[in-house]
Structures are given as C-alpha cells and as structure tokens.
Design an enzyme around this catalytic site. Structure first.
Site, PDB file in Angstrom:
ATOM      1  CB  ILE A 134      -0.960   0.030   1.214  1.00  0.00           C
ATOM      2  CG1 ILE A 134      -0.178  -0.086   2.524  1.00  0.00           C
ATOM      3  CG2 ILE A 134      -1.997  -1.070   1.104  1.00  0.00           C
ATOM      4  CD1 ILE A 134      -1.063   0.033   3.763  1.00  0.00           C
ATOM      5  N   GLY A 135       2.159   1.141   0.118  1.00  0.00           N
ATOM      6  CA  GLY A 135       2.990   2.338   0.106  1.00  0.00           C
ATOM      7  C   GLY A 135       4.454   2.013  -0.086  1.00  0.00           C
ATOM      8  N   GLY A 158      11.131   5.894   1.013  1.00  0.00           N
ATOM      9  CA  GLY A 158      12.557   5.924   0.736  1.00  0.00           C
ATOM     10  C   GLY A 158      13.318   4.834   1.454  1.00  0.00           C
ATOM     11  CB  ALA A 180      10.200   1.222   5.331  1.00  0.00           C
ATOM     12  CE  LYS A 228       6.784   2.779   7.641  1.00  0.00           C
ATOM     13  NZ  LYS A 228       6.918   4.206   7.972  1.00  0.00           N
ATOM     14  CG  ASP A 284      10.634  13.101   7.364  1.00  0.00           C
ATOM     15  OD1 ASP A 284      10.784  14.146   6.707  1.00  0.00           O
ATOM     16  OD2 ASP A 284      10.459  11.991   6.841  1.00  0.00           O
TER      17      ASP A 284
END
Length: 748
Positions: free
Chosen positions: A19-20, A23, A25, A42, A136
């Site tokens: 689903i994603g 950079g 993981a 993740k 971040d």
C-alpha cells in the site's frame, strides 16, 4: 509479484497487499490472524536492513515509539528483528494522507487547517514530552480518517537516515519543502524543528503553495535557511490576521524566536478559534503608500496592542524571519486599507470609553491600596517600620498591586506546585520579618499542579511495560490482580482512573492485571545472535519474562550467545527466560577442576588432563603427586580457550605404572562451566589396583612337643645275670656299671 505478498511474519501477521513505497521502507496491509484485525506492516528496505549501525538505532527508536500512546499518533503493535527482515506492525488507517487531501482540495479553509493542525500538535506534544522528536513532519506522514481524525506516523526513522554521514542537502531530500533551517544546516535539532515543519505545512494548507519551491532541492534548503517566504495573506487574502501571525511565528528562522513548544502553539490556536478576529501583536504593520511590512513590536506596543488572552511574550528584533522584509526585496502588500480605516474609526470610539473606565479603576485601586499599606506602618519609615507579609497562596499580581509601593517583589522562577497557578508558594524573607521600604523579596510562583493524561492503549498491554510507560510519564503505579476470561495472564485489564483521564503528575494509577485465562502456551523463539535489547523486546512481546546474564563469549559484546529455554519449547506466559549475553571478554583462561577419590583409595597417583581446544590444538596438564589415603581429593587448574573444550582425565598408579580413564568432560570457558560426558572414578582406581589390600602373613602354630614313647622306659634288671657272678669283690664298687662303660670300660 512482490515476494512479500502472502508471507506470514512470526506466524501471525499475514501480508496481503502493498500500500505504500517509501525511501527506506515499504508499507503493506496485512492481517493479524490471532486478533483477526487489519494491520499495517512496514518492512525496512534491504539496503538499510544490512547496515548494522542503522539497525541498532532503528531498533532502539522502535522500542521508544512503541510506548507512545496517543489518539493522534499511529499505534505500534509489534516489532520484529531478525537477520533477514526488520519490520514494524502498526495500526492500519483506512484513509488517505494529508498530502493527498491537500492535492485534492488545493487550498484548505482556515477552519479545516486549524482542525488538522491542532491534532498534529497534540500528537507531537505527547511525543516531545517523552523526549521523541519527529524530525520529518510533512503531509505524507500525516494520515487522515474519513471523519477528519488525524494520525501522525513515521517517528524517528528519517532521523536515522539523516545521520548516516550524508550532507545536509542529501539529508533533506524527500522532506526538503518542510525542513527547518537548523536541520538544513546540519545543526542540532529539537522539538522546535517540528514546530517549524508544522508552520510550513500550515502555510501550504492555507495558500495552496509550499513556502519555498524549486526544481533543485539544494536551492529549497538554502531558501529555508536564508529567505523569507511571501506573506500568506499576500497569496490568500482570506486568511485571518491572527492565523497568519501563528504561521509566521512557527516559521521563524531562529528557533529561539519560534513557539518553544507545541503547547504554546496550541494555546494561540485555541485563542484564535475562540476569537477569529484576534490579533496577537507579534508583528506591527507600517503603511507606506500601498505596501505594508511586518516589523517587530516593542515591549510597550505589545502590551498595549495585544488584546489576545494567550499572546506570548516573545519580542522579535528583525521581523518574522530574522531579516527585514526590506532587505529581502519581497513585496508584502495589503489590499484592505478601507477595512483598516473602519477599524481605526471603531478604535477611536473605544479609547475614550476605556480611558474613563481605567481612570475610575485607578482611583479606586489607589484608595484601596493606601488603606492596606497604611496598616503596615509601625513608625517613621526606617528599617523595622514594616513587617513582611505572608505571600503564600496569594496571586502574584495581587501581591504586587497590594504591596508593591513598599516592597520590591521580584519573581524567582516558576515551578509546578500544589498551590494554584499564578500564586506565590515561597518567599526568601520569612513572614513577620521587619524590613525597610524598598527592600527586595524574591518569590517563587506556582505553575499549578502539573497534569498528564493517562495514556490509552494500556489495556491488554504487558503489565510491566504498562508500568514502565506510566513511570516515564511521572505517574505512580499500583497493580491489583483480577480474574478475567478475556485477557491473558500478566496483561492489563483496565486502569483506574480510566485511560485518557487527565490527572496530576505523581498521581497513582491502578493497573488491574489479569490472573490468567486458558490460552495456548507461548512457543519459545531462537534469540541467539540477537542484540540483548532486541531479544528482551521480542521476548516481552511474546509474554515471556527475560533476564540478562553477561559472561565471556566469542560473540561481540551485547550479543545473546545462549538462552535458558530451547527454541520450539512451549511454556506458560510469564515464564522467565535467561539470555546469556557476551560481555566482550574472550572465553579463555583457567577453570579449576576437582576430583574426589574413593575412601579406600591407596597408593601414589598422578592424573593427566588431555585438553583439546576448539581450534583443534591439544595440551596435557598433570596434577601434582597424589598420596592416598592422606589426600582424598585433587584440584588442578585446566587452561583452555573455547566454549566446547574436550578434556580427558587419565589416572596413573605410580607404583605399578598402570593407567585408566577417569572421565571425559566438556569445558566452557565463556561460562566457566564443566559438563560431564562420562565418568567412572571408582572403576579407574579399580583398574590400576588403587585400592588398599591387607598384606598376606604365615599362620601362627604352637611349639613342637617331643613324641610320646611307644614303650615304658628301660628299668635296671631285677633278675640275676645269666652267667654266674664272679666272686664278690673284697669291697663294694664305688661307681655304678654305667659309669664304668662311660669311662672306657676299665673292667674289660
């Protein structure tokens, strides 16, 4: 097809779809097959998973993040560390990122912006209180439910990536549009860096533009360090003045000029929500034909102009960016002069009314204060004419108003205290002490009772982990056992007060801990080879109680080289497991080895120890001479190196030179332990004739007697001789006949 799809991690988390992609993981959707709920998984990318230093810090950070428990932070359920894969099991959010929402909407209303930002700040406030800085913050790391609930995610991982020896510009790639100036410079970052990033996000939400943009990430980073962004209202005139001030203050170049905490920023946003027309007075506008610029306000201007309840006390020397707008060359024009003229007219009516009111209040106050002060006089005004009042519990401002004409009351710091916030709880001159007019008394002012929120997510958490979480928040913990058919033994059933309740710091929270339920036993994993902290974390997640014992080993310091329960065994939850961890000392040296002899051993012996080290080298060590039964045991220091050193003990009887094996042993020089492979001490002594034997002697007999005679002894004859006797001698013989024979037979 992604090779991770269909994989089941730890026998529990089944990966269903990607689903994603980030950079560092990749994020997958999965299912917790035990709890039957969706989770986000993740998985660290290979290039980071193979970096030992990154792994160490990632694991440490993962553990810290796991204790975060806040409605606006994505929950961490589990972590997994192995040589092949590093993963984090998180709460699955059925929604979109804030970045996607901004791209769909273009420009957000100020109401939506405030609604989202307050939630982000509350999540950051919780993290900052635990010493965790995100570093971040960006719309890509903010998840949003369909009901508008915000969840902050990805704490800490980007922080590690930026500390792997990269340059400042390399560090910023991926989040450079929201990076703080100090972060772009590579300087030390703290919670104020997160504040800057939130300000940059607010700017984008309200204007539809990023504060700085370029095709070159390096250029963007430089802009964050040195340039001043275009005023938000210049891009979107519908932005309220107070909200613009909040954005600009959050984005100050100098961290000291920003909001110092998420709490401060939340206070201003709440004040703005209550009064959208509020102007905080952080910046002053000066008209120059059609262009106006923000200038720093002076102390007096701030006091007179700031009508907001939560206006902060920061004073700015060079506008909102550390540089004057005139120097930057940017145009910050207004198009609403008519509105300002109307505001000025309204202000002109308010001032006389306020002035008259203030005059009346001042007159009344002077009379009141004079009546109070006069009661303090005792004489002519010299030292000793006044008595120091007791300020305990008195509001600081009230104390100054009441006694300020005679006492110089100075603040000596703010501290959390049981006294109501803003009131004095300590003074350096005791009440009742005589003093002279104008003397200085220093007072400490209470911040009130510091409060914390009982964290959510404690239910079904390991009780010891829950206790640790409460301790970190400054709360005491009391555990009470309780039965539960639904909660595993050793885990929290509920808390008292309930989760989410705000309580004074230092309060006691009761954890009701389950006494158990009928569950399967916990399967023990292989922890050998893991860092000690990782092994402890994983064992605790599995419901075990890990214990660390450190000893010499060939493994690196901090690595588990042995565990007390073998992999695959099933034990009850809460069972203690010991991890033997390397202390960095090589397993070599000497181990004393003692042998006890049989009680009836007898003779002179030597024991030879034949040593075979791990590397195949051999050595023989001999004991000193053993004399039994005078010596009933022997101890010899056996030198060696390794964890599985074979040692054979051979007994030699010096008297007859016979040899026999006593036993075969394994020496572990890491744990200084000895295990017996085979041993027969008594048999060895028997084989070499090493037992005492009684000496053999001839039998003892009585002395020999002469034989008994077979006939009676000869008696002298009684009968007359057979020949006639000679004539009788003239006289009788003097000796018997026998004597005559003995003397040579004189008559013959």
């Amino acid at each position: 097809m992604d090779k991770n799809i269909g994989r089941k991690l730890d026998g529990r988390y089944e990966i269903t779809e990607l689903i994603g992609i980030g950079g560092m993981a990749d994020v997958y959707k999965g299912v917790d097959v035990i709890d039957n709920k969706p989770v986000a998984i993740k998985i660290l990318k290979k290039e980071f998973a193979e970096n030992e230093e990154f792994l160490r810090r990632f694991r440490n950070e993962s553990k810290a993040i796991a204790v975060l428990s806040h409605p606006n932070i994505v929950k961490i359920y589990d972590v997994g560390f192995s040589e092949k894969i590093q993963y984090i099991i998180m709460e699955y959010i059925d929604g979109i990122t804030l970045k996607e929402y901004i791209e769909e909407e273009g420009v957000l209303t100020w109401k939506d912006t405030v609604h989202f930002v307050i939630q982000i700040l509350r999540g950051l406030q919780h993290a900052h209180e635990k010493g965790i800085v995100h570093r971040d913050i960006k719309p890509q790391n903010i998840m949003m439910f369909t009901d508008g609930t915000i969840k902050v995610m990805d704490f800490g991982i980007a922080k590690f990536a930026r500390e792997e020896g990269k340059t400042a510009t390399d560090q910023a790639i991926g989040s450079v549009h929201y990076i703080s100036p100090e972060q772009a410079k590579g300087d030390v970052t703290d919670e104020k860096s997160d504040i800057y990033s939130v300000g940059a996000m607010m700017y984008e939400m309200l204007t539809g533009r990023k504060p700085f943009d370029s095709d070159n990430p390096v250029s963007i980073a430089v802009m964050h360090m040195h340039d001043i962004p275009e005023r938000p209202k210049a891009v979107n005139p519908d932005i309220p003045d107070g909200l613009e001030e909040i954005v600009l203050r959050a984005m100050e170049k100098n961290p000291a000029d920003r909001y110092q905490s998420a709490t401060e920023m939340i206070a201003d946003i709440e004040a703005f929500k209550n009064n959208p027309d509020i102007v905080f007075g952080y910046y002053q506008e000066e008209a120059d034909e059609n262009t106006r610029f923000f200038d720093a306000v002076s102390d007096s201007q701030s006091a007179d102009d700031n009508m907001g309840d939560s206006a902060q006390n920061a004073i700015y020397d060079n506008g909102y960016g550390g540089n004057s707008p005139q120097d930057s060359g940017d145009d910050y024009s207004y198009d609403d002069e008519d509105d300002d003229e109307e505001e000025e007219q309204r202000s002109s009516l308010v001032v006389p009314v306020l002035t008259a009111t203030v005059v009346v209040v001042i007159i009344v106050a002077v009379i009141f204060v004079w009546s109070l002060v006069s009661s303090m006089f005792k004489g002519d005004g010299n030292r000793g004419d006044f008595v120091m009042p007791d300020f305990y519990g008195m509001d600081y401002n009230d104390a100054v108003n009441k006694y300020g004409n005679n006492i110089n009351i100075q603040e000596d710091g703010y501290e959390y205290n049981e006294v109501e916030a803003g009131c004095i709880f300590d003074q350096d001159i005791e009440p009742g002490t005589e003093f002279k007019k104008g003397d200085v008394v220093k007072v400490k002012i209470s911040r009130g009772l510091e409060t914390v929120t009982v964290p959510t997510g404690l239910a079904k958490m390991n009780a010891e982990l829950a206790k640790s979480t409460l301790k970190e928040m400054g709360l005491e913990c009391e555990m009470k056992n309780s039965s539960s058919p639904d909660v595993e033994e050793g885990k929290v059933i509920k808390t008292e007060p309930e989760e989410g309740t705000e309580v004074p710091k230092g309060s006691t929270v009761i954890l009701y801990v389950s006494m158990g339920m009928d569950l399967e036993q916990v399967p023990v994993e292989n922890y050998v080879g893991l860092i000690d902290e990782d092994a402890v974390t994983k064992a605790e997640y599995k419901g075990l109680k890990p214990k660390i014992e450190r000893d010499a080993s060939y493994e690196k310091e901090g690595i588990v080289f042995e565990q007390s329960i073998k992999e695959g065994e099933k034990v009850e939850a809460g069972t203690e497991i010991i991890f033997y961890v390397s202390n960095g000392v090589l397993p070599e040296g000497e181990i004393p080895f003692s042998i006890n002899f049989p009680s009836d051993a007898y003779g002179r012996f030597i024991i030879d120890f034949i040593i075979v080290n791990d590397d195949g080298s051999t050595k023989t060590v001999s004991s000193s001479t053993i004399i039994a039964p005078d010596m009933m045991s022997s101890s010899t220091d056996i030198p060696g190196s390794g964890q599985k050193v074979r040692v054979k003990a051979v007994l030699t009887n010096i008297t007859n030179n016979q040899r026999a094996t006593i036993g075969d042993y394994t020496f572990n020089y890491a744990t200084k332990s000895i295990s017996v492979n085979s041993e027969d001490i008594s048999g060895a002594f028997q084989a070499v004739d090493g037992f005492y034997v009684e000496p053999t002697e001839p039998p003892t007999e009585p002395p020999t007697e002469p034989p008994a005679p077979t006939q009676p002894p000869t008696q002298p004859p009684t009968d007359p001789p057979t020949q006639p006797p000679t004539d009788p001698p003239t006289q009788a013989p003097t000796d018997p006949p026998a004597d005559q024979e003995q003397n040579g037979g004189e008559n013959s």
